[in-house]
Design a protein around this motif. Sequence first.
Motif, short mmCIF file in Angstrom:
data_model
loop_
_atom_site.label_atom_id
_atom_site.label_comp_id
_atom_site.label_asym_id
_atom_site.label_seq_id
_atom_site.Cartn_x
_atom_site.Cartn_y
_atom_site.Cartn_z
N HIS A 1 2.36 4.89 0.76
CA HIS A 1 2.35 5.64 2.03
C HIS A 1 3.25 6.87 1.87
O HIS A 1 4.32 6.77 1.26
N SER B 1 0.84 -1.20 0.00
CA SER B 1 0.00 0.00 0.00
C SER B 1 0.88 1.26 0.00
O SER B 1 1.83 1.35 0.79
N ALA C 1 -3.81 -5.13 4.62
CA ALA C 1 -4.11 -4.27 3.47
C ALA C 1 -3.29 -2.99 3.53
O ALA C 1 -3.08 -2.33 2.51
N GLU C 2 -2.80 -2.64 4.72
CA GLU C 2 -2.02 -1.40 4.88
C GLU C 2 -0.50 -1.63 4.79
O GLU C 2 0.27 -0.70 4.91
#
Length: 213
Positions: A132, A130, A155-156
């Motif tokens: 960031h 993901s 998911a992060e």
Amino acid sequence: MSAGRITLIDYEAGNLASLEGALDRLGLAYVRAASPDQATASGPIVLPGVGHFEAARKSLRERGWWQLLPELVAEGRPLLGICLGLQLLAEGSEEAPRASGLGLIPGLVRRLGPGVKVPNMGWCQVRQGSAHPALPDPDGAWLYFVHSYALEPSAETIYLADHGRPFAAVEARGKVLGFQPHPEKSGPAGLGLLQSALAWMGALPVSSEAPCN
Ligand SMILES: NC(=O)CC[C@H](N)C(=O)O
């Protein structure tokens, strides 16, 4: 973001010297804090770690850091965990089934394997999970790992690596960030990622401080 000197937690759990060398090379201001009263009033907190989950947890509790870190994070202080430092931020680890983690990053730390060499000691490529704001696309960067356990991916997850199965190489929640690899031991690519993460957290360069004191 509370910009300031880095507080490098010294709880006799290894990889401090190499981390200090990296911060010196990056020209970032830091203090080595053995106890909470030595922490800076603002700026990122760095939690290093090498060794066993339960021993590190005990050492942090005895020094008052274990109780304080969630409070500092709640006040908005950025926190970077490295290797075992990341694992301690999770909810718990299979390495110490009876000891809970800080729970600042959701998820459990699980043993690597089966069917792969453990400990995983060496260079692994990381890939983007993901996006960031703290970190760029790793673009296939190779980073140095020494571990037998790893945070399960979510998911992060920002960067993923694989050792028999995918695991979270870098994970973040809010201003809490964790690296399973050692960026301070991963050459220029690792230094670059450490600099990106700490800049995002508001770390100040030494040059921003009084020239002499
Ligand atoms: N290098 C380490 O300290 C590893 C941390 C943890 N004990 C693990 O095996 O994953």
